[in-house]
Design an enzyme around this catalytic site. Structure first.
Site, PDB file in Angstrom:
ATOM      1  N   ASN A 135     -20.955   1.710  47.453  1.00  0.00           N
ATOM      2  CA  ASN A 135     -20.280   2.110  46.212  1.00  0.00           C
ATOM      3  C   ASN A 135     -20.760   1.215  45.075  1.00  0.00           C
ATOM      4  O   ASN A 135     -21.575   0.322  45.288  1.00  0.00           O
ATOM      5  CB  ASN A 135     -18.756   2.062  46.376  1.00  0.00           C
ATOM      6  CG  ASN A 135     -18.263   0.671  46.673  1.00  0.00           C
ATOM      7  OD1 ASN A 135     -18.365  -0.215  45.841  1.00  0.00           O
ATOM      8  ND2 ASN A 135     -17.730   0.466  47.872  1.00  0.00           N
ATOM      9  N   ASP A 186     -13.552   3.530  52.656  1.00  0.00           N
ATOM     10  CA  ASP A 186     -12.451   4.120  53.416  1.00  0.00           C
ATOM     11  C   ASP A 186     -12.965   4.809  54.673  1.00  0.00           C
ATOM     12  O   ASP A 186     -12.232   4.978  55.638  1.00  0.00           O
ATOM     13  CB  ASP A 186     -11.700   5.133  52.547  1.00  0.00           C
ATOM     14  CG  ASP A 186     -10.921   4.434  51.439  1.00  0.00           C
ATOM     15  OD1 ASP A 186     -10.370   3.360  51.714  1.00  0.00           O
ATOM     16  OD2 ASP A 186     -10.886   4.953  50.306  1.00  0.00           O
ATOM     17  N   LYS A 221     -34.237   5.449  62.557  1.00  0.00           N
ATOM     18  CA  LYS A 221     -34.174   6.242  61.320  1.00  0.00           C
ATOM     19  C   LYS A 221     -34.027   7.730  61.652  1.00  0.00           C
ATOM     20  O   LYS A 221     -34.772   8.253  62.487  1.00  0.00           O
ATOM     21  CB  LYS A 221     -35.459   6.006  60.532  1.00  0.00           C
ATOM     22  CG  LYS A 221     -35.523   6.726  59.221  1.00  0.00           C
ATOM     23  CD  LYS A 221     -36.851   6.463  58.522  1.00  0.00           C
ATOM     24  CE  LYS A 221     -36.949   7.321  57.267  1.00  0.00           C
ATOM     25  NZ  LYS A 221     -38.277   7.244  56.656  1.00  0.00           N
ATOM     26  N   PHE A 260      -5.985  -4.257  44.614  1.00  0.00           N
ATOM     27  CA  PHE A 260      -6.496  -3.518  43.464  1.00  0.00           C
ATOM     28  C   PHE A 260      -6.340  -2.033  43.777  1.00  0.00           C
ATOM     29  O   PHE A 260      -6.140  -1.666  44.934  1.00  0.00           O
ATOM     30  CB  PHE A 260      -7.977  -3.843  43.221  1.00  0.00           C
ATOM     31  CG  PHE A 260      -8.202  -5.004  42.288  1.00  0.00           C
ATOM     32  CD1 PHE A 260      -7.862  -6.292  42.664  1.00  0.00           C
ATOM     33  CD2 PHE A 260      -8.751  -4.800  41.025  1.00  0.00           C
ATOM     34  CE1 PHE A 260      -8.055  -7.360  41.807  1.00  0.00           C
ATOM     35  CE2 PHE A 260      -8.951  -5.868  40.151  1.00  0.00           C
ATOM     36  CZ  PHE A 260      -8.603  -7.145  40.542  1.00  0.00           C
ATOM     37  N   LYS A 309       0.193   2.818  46.429  1.00  0.00           N
ATOM     38  CA  LYS A 309      -0.579   1.886  47.271  1.00  0.00           C
ATOM     39  C   LYS A 309       0.187   0.563  47.453  1.00  0.00           C
ATOM     40  O   LYS A 309       0.167  -0.033  48.520  1.00  0.00           O
ATOM     41  CB  LYS A 309      -1.959   1.620  46.659  1.00  0.00           C
ATOM     42  CG  LYS A 309      -2.890   2.809  46.858  1.00  0.00           C
ATOM     43  CD  LYS A 309      -4.285   2.598  46.318  1.00  0.00           C
ATOM     44  CE  LYS A 309      -5.070   3.899  46.516  1.00  0.00           C
ATOM     45  NZ  LYS A 309      -6.337   3.961  45.807  1.00  0.00           N
ATOM     46  N   LYS A 319       0.993  -0.467  51.244  1.00  0.00           N
ATOM     47  CA  LYS A 319       0.253  -1.607  51.793  1.00  0.00           C
ATOM     48  C   LYS A 319       1.091  -2.894  51.799  1.00  0.00           C
ATOM     49  O   LYS A 319       0.612  -3.942  52.198  1.00  0.00           O
ATOM     50  CB  LYS A 319      -1.053  -1.805  51.018  1.00  0.00           C
ATOM     51  CG  LYS A 319      -1.958  -0.555  51.084  1.00  0.00           C
ATOM     52  CD  LYS A 319      -3.326  -0.792  50.468  1.00  0.00           C
ATOM     53  CE  LYS A 319      -4.105   0.524  50.368  1.00  0.00           C
ATOM     54  NZ  LYS A 319      -5.538   0.373  50.623  1.00  0.00           N
TER      55      LYS A 319
HETATM   56  O1  PMT Z   1     -17.022  -5.241  41.354  1.00  0.00           O
HETATM   57  P1  PMT Z   1     -16.976  -4.688  39.946  1.00  0.00           P
HETATM   58  O2  PMT Z   1     -18.250  -3.971  39.566  1.00  0.00           O
HETATM   59  O3  PMT Z   1     -16.585  -5.748  38.951  1.00  0.00           O
HETATM   60  O4  PMT Z   1     -15.843  -3.557  39.900  1.00  0.00           O
HETATM   61  C1  PMT Z   1     -14.504  -3.913  40.014  1.00  0.00           C
HETATM   62  C2  PMT Z   1     -13.725  -2.922  40.900  1.00  0.00           C
HETATM   63  C3  PMT Z   1     -13.702  -1.556  40.247  1.00  0.00           C
HETATM   64  C4  PMT Z   1     -14.393  -2.827  42.290  1.00  0.00           C
HETATM   65  C5  PMT Z   1     -12.285  -3.512  41.072  1.00  0.00           C
HETATM   66  O5  PMT Z   1     -11.690  -3.615  39.800  1.00  0.00           O
HETATM   67  C6  PMT Z   1     -11.430  -2.651  41.975  1.00  0.00           C
HETATM   68  O6  PMT Z   1     -10.798  -1.688  41.558  1.00  0.00           O
HETATM   69  N1  PMT Z   1     -11.412  -2.980  43.300  1.00  0.00           N
HETATM   70  C7  PMT Z   1     -10.715  -2.189  44.331  1.00  0.00           C
HETATM   71  C8  PMT Z   1     -11.546  -1.003  44.710  1.00  0.00           C
HETATM   72  C9  PMT Z   1     -10.893  -0.194  45.839  1.00  0.00           C
HETATM   73  O7  PMT Z   1     -11.375  -0.217  46.945  1.00  0.00           O
HETATM   74  O8  PMT Z   1      -9.779   0.420  45.493  1.00  0.00           O
HETATM   75  P2  PMT Z   1      -8.899   1.352  46.491  1.00  0.00           P
HETATM   76  O9  PMT Z   1      -7.919   1.987  45.597  1.00  0.00           O
HETATM   77  O10 PMT Z   1      -9.819   2.234  47.268  1.00  0.00           O
HETATM   78  O11 PMT Z   1      -8.218   0.337  47.494  1.00  0.00           O
HETATM   79  C10 PMT Z   1      -6.927  -0.226  47.266  1.00  0.00           C
HETATM   80  C11 PMT Z   1      -6.856  -1.644  47.794  1.00  0.00           C
HETATM   81  O12 PMT Z   1      -6.995  -1.629  49.225  1.00  0.00           O
HETATM   82  C12 PMT Z   1      -7.947  -2.577  47.274  1.00  0.00           C
HETATM   83  O13 PMT Z   1      -7.383  -3.842  47.089  1.00  0.00           O
HETATM   84  C13 PMT Z   1      -8.962  -2.608  48.413  1.00  0.00           C
HETATM   85  O14 PMT Z   1      -9.657  -3.860  48.451  1.00  0.00           O
HETATM   86  C14 PMT Z   1      -8.064  -2.437  49.639  1.00  0.00           C
HETATM   87  N2  PMT Z   1      -8.720  -1.744  50.761  1.00  0.00           N
HETATM   88  C15 PMT Z   1      -9.239  -0.496  50.629  1.00  0.00           C
HETATM   89  C16 PMT Z   1      -9.801   0.138  51.717  1.00  0.00           C
HETATM   90  C17 PMT Z   1      -9.839  -0.527  52.946  1.00  0.00           C
HETATM   91  N3  PMT Z   1     -10.390   0.027  54.004  1.00  0.00           N
HETATM   92  N4  PMT Z   1      -9.328  -1.762  53.051  1.00  0.00           N
HETATM   93  C18 PMT Z   1      -8.755  -2.377  51.990  1.00  0.00           C
HETATM   94  O15 PMT Z   1      -8.283  -3.506  52.100  1.00  0.00           O
END
Ligand code: PMT
Length: 403
Positions: free
Chosen positions: A206, A275, A285, A324, A338, A342
């Site tokens: 991503n 995810d 490959k 986040f 979330k 979580k």
């Molecule tokens: O790195 P940059 O270019 O500066 O960009 C910043 C950012 C956009 C990456 C950052 O601001 C941000 O939004 N990070 C979280 C991205 C994300 O995965 O969001 P989510 O809504 O999919 O996940 C929610 C939360 O669960 C996040 O804290 C994530 O770290 C966590 N998560 C998600 C999936 C997973 N399998 N395990 C997790 O712990």
């Protein structure tokens, strides 16, 4: 102790610069005041000279001021250039690279961090030209303090008031690393993307650059925290931290985080974790023979949800868990879901479709969402967003936010 150049431009808030200078000195900093021509209409040079105990720099063209090429000499000796108040005019000059007076030349000549505290009439502040200049400056890493709202000296009510001197002093003090407010606290931060391998050549990834997470790690280290940074693949130079752990995929990130979670005071999940990952990683490959291929994807472990469950099982309030949410619409409502799912303490919600927000850029626009509170932070440098997140964390550690 830091050496701080206090730039004062010509707005009514200039009189508050005296209090800012005094507050910085009380925190042990050495302050040199630099006034524009118009600033001197609002506040006396003698007052600032008496307070700072340094000559006040007002012009490049004063006799005797050029033996050491003054703006270059000052530029290379300071740890911070703080401009309070910063008028629309000086912000425009900074953004446009115009150097027609001492202060604007100093901005171009210094490599020290720069912080500006805009103050002006509310319509001027909201004008697209000023907002564009602020975005440009924030994009270059300038810390932009949010002006206060209320009754303005011009008689209008709205946003544009210079923040209180104490707030400016606190922010500047933190920026020069003077506040060791997180000393003794172990903070784990995740940053960057995860790459989920399809075969030895390809992966699912991503757009995360790691900027947001790195800004948080840098700010936490600056506040004296013992920082453990778990970073996905990114080309950016990471900040200096206590421990840097490089990982690739979501499972590896989960293992790295869980192995280090015990004993942390806070875990901040800024990483963009996949995810879904390919159900099988092909050992060779995948060749180009079929017209179409189908990739089976499986859910990855949710690290933040796992941390939430782990903390609940122990009946503990620590570590403080900050997640986040990267959204593309209905951001706050989705972020709130979330937060609950979580079991985090608060979630930093960004709508990545907003200009200047989210992936790759130097700035962000976020709303901090807690159980019964919200705080919207307008567009600003990721370093400033990091500061606001850590301010909230400090309150949580002090018991003012109930997990
Ligand atoms: O790195 P940059 O270019 O500066 O960009 C910043 C950012 C956009 C990456 C950052 O601001 C941000 O939004 N990070 C979280 C991205 C994300 O995965 O969001 P989510 O809504 O999919 O996940 C929610 C939360 O669960 C996040 O804290 C994530 O770290 C966590 N998560 C998600 C999936 C997973 N399998 N395990 C997790 O712990």
């Amino acid at each position: 102790m830091a050496r701080i150049a206090l730039g004062i431009s010509g707005g009514i808030g200039a009189y508050k610069a005296v209090e800012v200078a005094r507050g910085l000195q009380q925190r042990g900093h050495d302050v040199v005041a630099v006034m524009t021509r118009n600033a001197r209409r609002f506040v006396g040079r003698l007052t600032l000279e008496a307070i700072t105990r340094h000559p006040v720099v007002t012009s490049q063209w004063t006799n005797g001021a050029n033996a050491g090429v003054e703006h270059i000499a000052l530029a290379s000796s300071i740890d911070l250039l703080l401009v309070a108040p910063a008028t629309a005019n000086i912000l425009g000059k900074f953004a446009g690279g115009i150097a027609d007076d001492f202060l604007s030349a100093l901005y171009l000549a210094t490599t020290a961090p720069v912080m500006v505290a805009p103050a002006m009439n509310t319509h001027m502040f909201e004008h697209p030209a000023v907002q564009q200049n602020l975005r440009t400056l924030a994009g270059r890493g300038v810390a932009v303090l949010d002006p206060g709202a209320g009754y303005l000296a011009c008689g209008w009510t709205g946003k544009g008031r210079l923040p209180e001197p104490a707030e400016i002093v606190d922010a500047a003090h933190r920026l020069v690393g003077g506040a060791r407010s997180l000393a003794g606290v172990r903070v784990l931060v995740t940053a960057g993307p995860t790459f989920e391998d399809i075969d030895p050549v390809r992966y699912l990834g991503n757009r995360s650059s790691g900027r947001m997470g790195f800004a948080i790690a840098r700010e936490a280290a600056g506040r004296g925290a013992t920082v453990v940074l778990v970073a996905g693949p990114t080309a950016l130079e990471p900040p200096a931290v206590h421990e840097l752990v490089r990982v690739r995929g979501a499972v590896e990130m989960r293992d790295a985080v869980m192995a280090r979670a015990e004993g942390t005071g806070a875990i901040i999940m800024a990483a963009a974790v996949a995810d879904y990952a390919p159900a099988v990683r092909e050992p060779r490959k995948i060749g180009k023979s079929a017209d179409a291929v189908t990739l089976e994807l499986r859910r990855t472990p949710d690290i933040l949800a796992g941390l939430g469950a782990w903390r609940r099982e122990r009946g503990a309030a620590r570590p403080v868990l900050i997640g986040f949410a990267a959204e593309t619409g209905e951001a706050v409502a989705r972020g709130r879901r979330k937060l609950e799912a979580k079991h985090a303490d608060f979630i930093v919600v960004n709508d990545v479709l907003e200009p200047g927000a989210g992936f790759e850029v130097e700035t962000n626009v976020v709303t901090l969402v807690g159980r019964d509170w919200e705080e919207a932070l307008p567009l600003q440098a990721k370093s400033s967003i990091a500061g606001a997140i850590l301010d909230r964390l400090e309150r949580a550690l002090g018991g003012q936010v109930t997990p």
